[in-house]
Design a protein around this motif. Structure first.
Motif, short mmCIF file in Angstrom:
data_model
loop_
_atom_site.label_atom_id
_atom_site.label_comp_id
_atom_site.label_asym_id
_atom_site.label_seq_id
_atom_site.Cartn_x
_atom_site.Cartn_y
_atom_site.Cartn_z
N VAL A 37 0.86 -1.20 0.00
CA VAL A 37 0.00 0.00 0.00
C VAL A 37 0.89 1.24 0.00
N GLU A 38 0.59 2.15 -0.92
CA GLU A 38 1.33 3.43 -0.95
C GLU A 38 0.32 4.59 -1.00
N TYR A 39 0.73 5.69 -0.38
CA TYR A 39 -0.14 6.87 -0.28
C TYR A 39 0.42 8.00 -1.15
N LEU A 40 -0.49 8.80 -1.71
CA LEU A 40 -0.06 9.89 -2.59
C LEU A 40 0.04 11.21 -1.82
N LEU A 41 1.20 11.85 -1.95
CA LEU A 41 1.37 13.20 -1.39
C LEU A 41 1.72 14.15 -2.52
N LEU A 42 1.22 15.39 -2.40
CA LEU A 42 1.54 16.42 -3.39
C LEU A 42 2.37 17.51 -2.73
N ASN A 43 3.27 18.09 -3.52
CA ASN A 43 4.09 19.19 -3.04
C ASN A 43 3.43 20.51 -3.47
N GLU A 80 7.08 6.14 5.47
CA GLU A 80 7.76 7.22 4.75
C GLU A 80 6.82 8.39 4.52
N ALA A 81 5.56 8.08 4.22
CA ALA A 81 4.59 9.16 4.00
C ALA A 81 4.38 9.96 5.28
N LEU A 82 4.36 9.26 6.42
CA LEU A 82 4.19 9.96 7.71
C LEU A 82 5.34 10.94 7.95
N ARG A 83 6.54 10.57 7.50
CA ARG A 83 7.69 11.47 7.68
C ARG A 83 7.64 12.64 6.71
N LYS A 84 7.02 12.40 5.56
CA LYS A 84 7.03 13.43 4.51
C LYS A 84 5.93 14.49 4.67
N VAL A 85 4.79 14.08 5.22
CA VAL A 85 3.67 15.02 5.40
C VAL A 85 4.14 16.19 6.28
N SER A 86 3.76 17.42 5.89
CA SER A 86 4.33 18.58 6.58
C SER A 86 3.66 18.93 7.90
N TYR A 87 2.35 18.69 8.00
CA TYR A 87 1.63 19.18 9.19
C TYR A 87 1.11 18.02 10.03
N ASP A 88 1.17 18.23 11.38
CA ASP A 88 0.75 17.19 12.32
C ASP A 88 -0.71 16.78 12.14
N ASN A 89 -1.58 17.76 11.84
CA ASN A 89 -3.01 17.42 11.69
C ASN A 89 -3.23 16.46 10.50
N SER A 90 -2.49 16.67 9.42
CA SER A 90 -2.60 15.75 8.27
C SER A 90 -1.94 14.41 8.59
N ARG A 91 -0.85 14.46 9.36
CA ARG A 91 -0.15 13.22 9.75
C ARG A 91 -1.11 12.33 10.54
N ARG A 92 -1.90 12.97 11.42
CA ARG A 92 -2.88 12.21 12.22
C ARG A 92 -3.91 11.54 11.31
N ILE A 93 -4.35 12.26 10.29
CA ILE A 93 -5.36 11.71 9.36
C ILE A 93 -4.77 10.50 8.62
N LEU A 94 -3.50 10.61 8.24
CA LEU A 94 -2.86 9.50 7.53
C LEU A 94 -2.75 8.27 8.43
N SER A 95 -2.39 8.47 9.71
CA SER A 95 -2.32 7.33 10.64
C SER A 95 -3.69 6.68 10.77
N GLU A 96 -4.73 7.51 10.87
CA GLU A 96 -6.07 6.96 11.03
C GLU A 96 -6.51 6.22 9.76
#
Ligand code: ATP
Length: 154
Positions: free
Chosen positions: A18-24, A113-129
């Protein structure tokens, strides 16, 4: 205060893993695809439109039962903005991305890796969930495959 509403998705692809998409984003941050909810649009219509416009990806499959809200403030020259973003979880049929002018890069990453790359904690929480949601869905599915099938009624 200026009020802004956006909707987007944690978009994943389930290939060998499983891989997640992040945009810059042009401001520099890495986050999920999202965009402004236009007048008369419902959230899911916005999500499909924005993902199509920002990544070229069509035919995403929404995961029922996942809807999360992120709120933040930022400053524009017109004043302070209060922004509310609704995130859904969706499966992408492809990892092929056609970026629009709105972003400067993209990356498909496994969860850690996506958790490390996401810039904001609120989005990081959403990714974990989102990742926990997918794992428990898969676990429930494979458990279902082990359980004996109910006997057919005569
Ligand atoms: P949209 O994709 O909804 O059209 P946008 O590209 O116009 O959004 P945002 O991504 O919301 O803009 O970024 C606007 C500002 O808010 C930037 O300064 C950014 O750094 C900041 N920002 C973006 N996401 C978050 C967040 N999750 N938490 C806190 N601040 C954020």
């Amino acid at each position: 205060m200026i009020e802004e509403r956006s909707a987007g998705a944690v978009l994943y692809h389930d290939g060998d893993r499983v891989e997640y998409l992040l945009l810059n984003y042009p401001a520099g941050h890495w986050d999920f695809p999202k965009g402004n909810i236009e007048k008369g649009e419902d959230e899911l219509t916005t999500v499909r439109r924005e993902i199509m416009e920002e990544t070229g990806i069509k035919n995403i499959a929404m995961e029922a039962g996942f809807r999360k809200v992120v709120e933040y403030h930022y400053r524009r020259k017109e004043g302070l903005v209060h922004k509310k973003v609704i995130f859904y979880l969706a499966k992408s049929p492809t990892t092929k991305v056609q970026l629009s002018f709105e972003h400067q890069g993209y990356s498909w990453r496994p969860v850690n890796e996506a958790l490390r790359k996401v810039s904001y904690d609120n989005s990081r929480r959403i990714l974990s969930e989102a990742d926990r949601f997918l794992r428990s869905k898969k676990a429930a599915k494979s458990l279902g495959e082990y359980l004996p099938k109910p006997e057919q009624e005569k």
